[in-house]
Motif scaffolding. Structure first.
Motif, PDB file in Angstrom:
ATOM      1  N   GLY A 382       6.606  -5.578   0.955  1.00  0.00           N
ATOM      2  CA  GLY A 382       5.286  -5.430   1.568  1.00  0.00           C
ATOM      3  C   GLY A 382       5.129  -6.221   2.853  1.00  0.00           C
ATOM      4  O   GLY A 382       4.498  -5.754   3.812  1.00  0.00           O
ATOM      5  N   LYS A 386       4.163  -4.602   6.418  1.00  0.00           N
ATOM      6  CA  LYS A 386       2.976  -5.049   7.158  1.00  0.00           C
ATOM      7  C   LYS A 386       3.351  -5.537   8.546  1.00  0.00           C
ATOM      8  O   LYS A 386       2.680  -5.216   9.542  1.00  0.00           O
ATOM      9  CB  LYS A 386       2.269  -6.151   6.370  1.00  0.00           C
ATOM     10  N   GLY A 389       4.000  -2.644  10.761  1.00  0.00           N
ATOM     11  CA  GLY A 389       2.921  -1.675  10.864  1.00  0.00           C
ATOM     12  C   GLY A 389       3.111  -0.418  10.051  1.00  0.00           C
ATOM     13  O   GLY A 389       2.617   0.657  10.422  1.00  0.00           O
ATOM     14  N   GLN A 390       3.818  -0.521   8.920  1.00  0.00           N
ATOM     15  CA  GLN A 390       4.064   0.637   8.063  1.00  0.00           C
ATOM     16  C   GLN A 390       3.222   0.537   6.795  1.00  0.00           C
ATOM     17  O   GLN A 390       3.359  -0.409   6.019  1.00  0.00           O
ATOM     18  CB  GLN A 390       5.553   0.724   7.693  1.00  0.00           C
ATOM     19  N   ASP A 391       2.346   1.502   6.593  1.00  0.00           N
ATOM     20  CA  ASP A 391       1.569   1.540   5.351  1.00  0.00           C
ATOM     21  C   ASP A 391       2.394   2.090   4.194  1.00  0.00           C
ATOM     22  O   ASP A 391       2.138   1.769   3.031  1.00  0.00           O
ATOM     23  CB  ASP A 391       0.320   2.408   5.540  1.00  0.00           C
ATOM     24  N   SER A 392       3.381   2.941   4.519  1.00  0.00           N
ATOM     25  CA  SER A 392       4.181   3.563   3.469  1.00  0.00           C
ATOM     26  C   SER A 392       5.550   3.941   4.013  1.00  0.00           C
ATOM     27  O   SER A 392       5.760   4.035   5.231  1.00  0.00           O
ATOM     28  CB  SER A 392       3.482   4.814   2.920  1.00  0.00           C
ATOM     29  N   ASN A 446       4.433   2.376  -1.138  1.00  0.00           N
ATOM     30  CA  ASN A 446       3.297   1.792  -0.451  1.00  0.00           C
ATOM     31  C   ASN A 446       3.442   0.276  -0.355  1.00  0.00           C
ATOM     32  O   ASN A 446       4.216  -0.340  -1.097  1.00  0.00           O
ATOM     33  CB  ASN A 446       1.992   2.113  -1.193  1.00  0.00           C
ATOM     34  N   GLN A 447       2.676  -0.336   0.547  1.00  0.00           N
ATOM     35  CA  GLN A 447       2.580  -1.794   0.544  1.00  0.00           C
ATOM     36  C   GLN A 447       2.073  -2.228  -0.834  1.00  0.00           C
ATOM     37  O   GLN A 447       1.117  -1.673  -1.352  1.00  0.00           O
ATOM     38  CB  GLN A 447       1.609  -2.270   1.625  1.00  0.00           C
TER      39      GLN A 447
END
Length: 511
Positions: A382, A386, A389-392, A446-447
């Protein structure tokens, strides 16, 4: 009107050449079963059934089977032939290692087509993946041992006899994954895409007379003025070295300004490895013994030719040499297919599992089952997502990897403390066949998600403790996860706390 195969046979005879017949449809999968290329099996599958087409260079019978052990004992066997123009397929089961396989009480195979074409017997049939028949074996995504055999003549009567099977010296076994969604070039390449190639190979490397040796070979990639995508990787294994080349990894070298030892070799992981190799630590491609070509999905590729893309790489080759031979000279490696026709996503790969360590990876002897765990924690995964800048992330393929004790390997997916369907699993892991597996559907990380790599070992044939390590006789518990969009995270692993481990065994640590 002549059917296509009749016309094909006429053309072959007219050219006075023995031709290989065309398949009756486009098949996404195929494998040559024997070294003489007499037997080839093609197949397609869907959610409920699988269609096989056997091509055997014989005018007799052909047979394949799925075997728990690699022998005829308890195998699920299918045998077919074409006699007097009439095709037959039979559903059978093995009762002993070399015995006659009788027909099943219920025939769960459906003949679709059969013919003899220019010295070949072609049998096409369909069966359900799960038949609910105790005489059949369910077809799953696990590695299976496919046994095969062929006879030179048709049965004398209406069925093969004991003598037909018992006397057949044309037989063998090959490990394969039947339900791997990955397909052929035709299936995996976008129409009209341009492809270039370059080879990353060892240069006549003299393999030391050691049980296990890791060679690192430093290679410069072709100069590229513009961005390209790597879209396919194909193994180039020198003939006769199929069991010596255990696995190959390609590492991205980040300090390319200080690299001078191009095309030089070094012992991987050694204390005297030259400085040129020290920045080469991020895996971009993984291949292991028995595996075939690997295609990226049509919408993703590994980026090349960009400022942060590799200009130099290290090809790490794990040589397995149990007979301690001193005359192995090897030029095996990998062929890269790349394209200037950019795809939608840049893909990456991360190594997930247990840190390779002889201090904290300890497997007891004489154990029927022993579980080893490695975590890609939600904090590790996670925080990198973060930061970049990647949410998934989208996972599309996984290579599972252990050594000789591995029996069942699983890569789990956990979200908010809840275990989701696994990302990859092989309940019949075969050390000599390690194929990169495409997921049937891409999975989203996902994060806050984590991954857990679990290896179930069997050490019944060991009388001493087995430690984690690089040697084939030591162990690893790893997976290589292919995903997009690409991040800089190359490793997401864990290991047991050494002090807690020593405390558990009552060993005092003196500082």
């Amino acid at each position: 009107m002549l059917r296509f195969w009749q016309l094909f046979a006429v053309l072959c005879l007219a050219s006075l050449a023995q031709c290989k017949p065309n398949t009756t449809e486009s098949f996404a999968h195929n494998v040559v079963l024997d070294a003489g290329e007499v037997m080839t099996v093609y197949w397609n599958f869907n959610d409920t059934s699988i269609t096989f087409e056997i091509h055997g260079r014989t005018e007799g019978w052909v047979g394949i089977g799925i075997s728990p052990s690699g022998s005829m004992a308890n195998a699920d066997i299918m045998v077919g032939w074409v006699k007097n123009g009439v095709a037959t397929i039979t559903d059978r089961h093995g009762q002993s290692v070399n015995g006659y396989p009788p027909q099943d009480t219920v025939q769960n195979v459906e003949l679709l087509e059969g013919m003899e074409v220019d010295g070949y017997t072609v049998i096409k049939f369909r069966r359900l993946l799960v038949t609910c028949d105790s005489e059949d074996i369910d077809i799953t995504a696990d590695t299976v041992k496919m046994i095969y055999a062929w006879g030179l003549t048709d049965p004398v009567g209406d069925d093969i006899a004991f003598g037909n099977v018992h006397e057949a010296s044309n037989k063998g076994v090959k490990s394969i994954v039947l339900l791997n969604p990955a397909g052929s070039d035709e299936v995996m390449f976008p129409e009209g895409e341009t492809h270039l190639t370059f080879d990353l190979v060892n240069d006549q490397f003299h393999v030391p007379a050691e049980d296990t040796y890791y060679n690192c070979h430093l290679i410069k990639l072709p100069d590229m003025a513009d961005k390209h995508h790597l879209v396919k990787v194909e193994p180039i294994i020198q003939a006769g070295h199929e069991l010596n080349v255990h696995h190959m990894l390609v590492y991205h070298c980040t300090d390319d300004a200080n690299i001078t030892l191009v095309n030089e070799d070094a012992t991987c992981y050694s204390s005297n490895m030259p400085e040129d190799f020290h920045s080469c630590e991020f895996v971009i491609i993984a291949w292991a013994i028995g595996g075939g070509s690997f295609h990226f999905p049509k919408h993703a590729g590994y980026p090349l030719g960009t400022p942060d893309a590799p200009k130099y790489v290290v090809l790490e080759t794990h040589y397995d040499n149990p007979e301690i031979k001193s005359d192995i000279v090897d030029s095996s490696g990998l062929r890269f297919y790349y394209t200037p026709d950019l795809r939608t996503h840049d893909s990456g790969i991360m190594e997930v599992g247990h840190v390779v360590s002889g201090f904290t990876d300890i497997i007891p002897p004489n154990a029927e089952t022993f579980l080893d765990y490695g975590e890609c924690t939600e904090n590790c995964l996670g925080s990198h997502m973060k930061m970049e800048g990647q949410d998934s992330l989208n996972v599309f393929a996984v290579l599972l990897h252990s050594h000789l004790l591995g029996r069942e390997l699983t890569l789990k997916h956990v979200r908010n403390g809840t275990e989701l369907p696994y990302l990859a699993k092989d309940s019949s892991y075969d050390f000599n066949f390690q194929e990169t597996r495409f997921l049937s559907e891409e999975r989203v990380l996902n994060q806050g998600d984590s991954m857990q790599m679990i290896c179930n070992y069997n050490s019944l044939d060991r009388s001493t403790v087995t430690l984690g390590g690089l040697s084939t006789s030591e162990e690893m518990c790893l997976s290589y996860v292919y995903y997009y969009p690409k991040m800089s995270l190359g490793f997401c692993e864990s290991e047991a706390d050494l002090f807690l481990l020593l405390q558990h065994f009552g060993i005092a640590m003196v500082r």
